[in-house]
Design a protein around this motif. Sequence first.
Motif, mmCIF file in Angstrom:
data_model
loop_
_atom_site.group_PDB
_atom_site.id
_atom_site.type_symbol
_atom_site.label_atom_id
_atom_site.label_comp_id
_atom_site.label_asym_id
_atom_site.label_seq_id
_atom_site.Cartn_x
_atom_site.Cartn_y
_atom_site.Cartn_z
ATOM 1 N N SER A 77 0.852 -1.197 0.000
ATOM 2 C CA SER A 77 0.000 0.000 0.000
ATOM 3 C C SER A 77 0.885 1.244 0.000
ATOM 4 O O SER A 77 2.042 1.212 0.427
ATOM 5 C CB SER A 77 -0.930 0.005 1.219
ATOM 6 O OG SER A 77 -0.206 0.359 2.389
ATOM 7 N N TYR A 78 0.335 2.314 -0.510
ATOM 8 C CA TYR A 78 1.106 3.557 -0.587
ATOM 9 C C TYR A 78 1.259 4.208 0.793
ATOM 10 O O TYR A 78 2.224 4.918 1.034
ATOM 11 C CB TYR A 78 0.464 4.511 -1.600
ATOM 12 C CG TYR A 78 0.734 4.077 -3.036
ATOM 13 C CD1 TYR A 78 1.621 3.037 -3.316
ATOM 14 C CD2 TYR A 78 0.109 4.701 -4.105
ATOM 15 C CE1 TYR A 78 1.884 2.640 -4.619
ATOM 16 C CE2 TYR A 78 0.374 4.314 -5.422
ATOM 17 C CZ TYR A 78 1.258 3.281 -5.670
ATOM 18 O OH TYR A 78 1.529 2.896 -6.953
ATOM 19 N N ARG A 79 0.316 3.933 1.698
ATOM 20 C CA ARG A 79 0.490 4.431 3.077
ATOM 21 C C ARG A 79 1.709 3.740 3.712
ATOM 22 O O ARG A 79 2.546 4.382 4.335
ATOM 23 C CB ARG A 79 -0.795 4.196 3.881
ATOM 24 C CG ARG A 79 -0.640 4.318 5.368
ATOM 25 C CD ARG A 79 0.030 5.622 5.805
ATOM 26 N NE ARG A 79 -0.876 6.737 5.927
ATOM 27 C CZ ARG A 79 -0.482 7.956 6.347
ATOM 28 N NH1 ARG A 79 0.793 8.194 6.656
ATOM 29 N NH2 ARG A 79 -1.330 8.945 6.435
ATOM 30 N N TYR A 80 1.820 2.435 3.499
ATOM 31 C CA TYR A 80 2.959 1.685 4.041
ATOM 32 C C TYR A 80 4.261 2.227 3.435
ATOM 33 O O TYR A 80 5.248 2.460 4.133
ATOM 34 C CB TYR A 80 2.773 0.196 3.699
ATOM 35 C CG TYR A 80 3.824 -0.714 4.306
ATOM 36 C CD1 TYR A 80 3.577 -1.397 5.493
ATOM 37 C CD2 TYR A 80 5.064 -0.908 3.684
ATOM 38 C CE1 TYR A 80 4.533 -2.243 6.057
ATOM 39 C CE2 TYR A 80 6.022 -1.742 4.236
ATOM 40 C CZ TYR A 80 5.749 -2.402 5.420
ATOM 41 O OH TYR A 80 6.705 -3.225 5.967
ATOM 42 N N PHE A 81 4.240 2.447 2.132
ATOM 43 C CA PHE A 81 5.417 2.974 1.423
ATOM 44 C C PHE A 81 5.849 4.310 2.035
ATOM 45 O O PHE A 81 7.027 4.530 2.321
ATOM 46 C CB PHE A 81 5.066 3.162 -0.064
ATOM 47 C CG PHE A 81 6.151 3.835 -0.888
ATOM 48 C CD1 PHE A 81 6.985 3.085 -1.706
ATOM 49 C CD2 PHE A 81 6.332 5.212 -0.854
ATOM 50 C CE1 PHE A 81 7.984 3.700 -2.466
ATOM 51 C CE2 PHE A 81 7.327 5.834 -1.605
ATOM 52 C CZ PHE A 81 8.158 5.070 -2.409
ATOM 53 N N MET A 82 4.891 5.204 2.225
ATOM 54 C CA MET A 82 5.245 6.545 2.731
ATOM 55 C C MET A 82 5.786 6.470 4.154
ATOM 56 O O MET A 82 6.763 7.144 4.492
ATOM 57 C CB MET A 82 4.034 7.488 2.673
ATOM 58 C CG MET A 82 3.625 7.918 1.284
ATOM 59 S SD MET A 82 4.973 8.563 0.248
ATOM 60 C CE MET A 82 5.518 9.984 1.178
ATOM 61 N N ASN A 83 5.139 5.644 4.982
ATOM 62 C CA ASN A 83 5.622 5.526 6.359
ATOM 63 C C ASN A 83 7.050 5.002 6.375
ATOM 64 O O ASN A 83 7.901 5.508 7.102
ATOM 65 C CB ASN A 83 4.719 4.590 7.168
ATOM 66 C CG ASN A 83 3.375 5.229 7.472
ATOM 67 O OD1 ASN A 83 3.153 6.410 7.203
ATOM 68 N ND2 ASN A 83 2.454 4.461 8.015
ATOM 69 N N ASN A 84 7.302 3.976 5.530
ATOM 70 C CA ASN A 84 8.616 3.332 5.565
ATOM 71 C C ASN A 84 9.708 4.074 4.820
ATOM 72 O O ASN A 84 10.874 3.974 5.187
ATOM 73 C CB ASN A 84 8.502 1.896 5.058
ATOM 74 C CG ASN A 84 7.935 1.033 6.155
ATOM 75 O OD1 ASN A 84 8.666 0.623 7.051
ATOM 76 N ND2 ASN A 84 6.632 0.855 6.142
ATOM 77 N N ASN A 85 9.329 4.781 3.779
ATOM 78 C CA ASN A 85 10.362 5.473 2.994
ATOM 79 C C ASN A 85 10.569 6.921 3.392
ATOM 80 O O ASN A 85 11.510 7.558 2.945
ATOM 81 C CB ASN A 85 10.037 5.404 1.500
ATOM 82 C CG ASN A 85 10.305 4.033 0.942
ATOM 83 O OD1 ASN A 85 11.457 3.624 0.807
ATOM 84 N ND2 ASN A 85 9.243 3.304 0.660
ATOM 85 N N LEU A 86 9.655 7.467 4.223
ATOM 86 C CA LEU A 86 9.836 8.860 4.632
ATOM 87 C C LEU A 86 9.345 9.151 6.051
ATOM 88 O O LEU A 86 10.155 9.483 6.919
ATOM 89 C CB LEU A 86 9.138 9.804 3.619
ATOM 90 C CG LEU A 86 9.359 11.297 3.866
ATOM 91 C CD1 LEU A 86 10.821 11.679 3.676
ATOM 92 C CD2 LEU A 86 8.486 12.155 2.931
ATOM 93 N N PHE A 87 8.043 9.040 6.271
ATOM 94 C CA PHE A 87 7.452 9.586 7.498
ATOM 95 C C PHE A 87 8.061 9.028 8.790
ATOM 96 O O PHE A 87 8.245 9.773 9.754
ATOM 97 C CB PHE A 87 5.931 9.378 7.516
ATOM 98 C CG PHE A 87 5.201 10.008 6.356
ATOM 99 C CD1 PHE A 87 5.644 11.199 5.792
ATOM 100 C CD2 PHE A 87 4.050 9.419 5.829
ATOM 101 C CE1 PHE A 87 4.964 11.795 4.726
ATOM 102 C CE2 PHE A 87 3.360 10.002 4.769
ATOM 103 C CZ PHE A 87 3.820 11.180 4.218
ATOM 104 N N ASN A 88 8.368 7.702 8.800
ATOM 105 C CA ASN A 88 8.911 7.117 10.039
ATOM 106 C C ASN A 88 10.320 7.601 10.365
ATOM 107 O O ASN A 88 10.826 7.344 11.445
ATOM 108 C CB ASN A 88 8.959 5.579 9.947
ATOM 109 C CG ASN A 88 7.572 4.974 10.012
ATOM 110 O OD1 ASN A 88 6.608 5.662 10.337
ATOM 111 N ND2 ASN A 88 7.463 3.700 9.679
#
Length: 241
Positions: free
Chosen positions: A79-90
Motif C-alpha cells: 500500500s502507498y500508506r505503508y510505502f510513505m511511512n517506511n520510505n519517509l514519514f517514520n
Amino acid sequence: MRIIRAKDYEDMSKKAAEIIASVVTLKPDCILGLATGSSPIGLYKNLIEKCKNGELDFSQVKTANLDEYVGLGPDDDQSYRYFMNNNLFNHININIENTNVPNGLEKDADKEVARYEKLVQDLGEMDLQLLGLGLDGHIGFNEPAPVFPKVTQCVELDPSTIEANKRFFASADDVPRTAYTMGIGTIMRAKKVLLIVNGKAKAEILAKVINGPVDPMVPASILQFHNDVTVVADEEALSAL
Ligand code: F6R
C-alpha cells in the motif's frame, strides 16, 4: 517549464531534494503533495538525511499523497500508506497526523473520493506537488482518457500501469485493478509542481509531455499550462528531447 538536467538517478534525487528543502526552509508550515513509486525513493532518502543532520524541520509540515490502491490497508507492504511511512514519514520529525493518503480500505468509492477531495481542499493551496511520470504519461493514477479528470476519483488502472507496477507484487494478478487518485484539476491547483523522471524507458513519453500537444491521452502534458513546473530528469530520460 524549467528543465533541470541531472546526470543520473542519484543526481536527480539530490537536485529534487534541494528544491523540496528550499520550500520547507522558506515556509516551515508548508503543504506538500507527495508521490510514491521508484522515482522518489532517492529523493526521500536525501530528505531523511537532511532532517537527521538538523538541516530540515518537518514538525509543522502537512502532506497529502496523490493516490492509493483500492483494497490495500496501511499494514499491507504494497500500500502507498505503508510505502510513505517506511520510505519517509517514520524517519523524519513529521507529525504522522499531518500526513494524508487516500483510504484504500474504504469500499464506498463515492464516499472516499468526496472525503479526500474535501480534505485536500481544506488543507489549502499546496506549496509544492511532487510527481513521478507513468510510462503512459499518467500523473497520480490519472490514466490516458478522453478528458482530463478534474477531482479525486476512483479509477481503473491501465494494463500498461499494471504491467509496470507488477514488479512490486508477487504477480500481475496481485496488482489491484482500481485506485483512488487526486484529479488533474486537484494537481494543477498546486503553486509549484516538481516532476522527476529518470531512465531511458521514459524518454519518449517525457518528450511528448514537454513538446507534444496538450492532450488528455498524455495526461502529464497538461503541465504545459501550469506556470511553475520544474522537471528534474536524468540524461537518459531527456535523451529524446
Ligand atoms: C505514485 C504515482 C504514479 C507514479 C508513476 C511513476 O504515487 O502517482 O503516478 O509516480 O507511476 O512510477 P515510478 O516512479 O515507479 O516509475
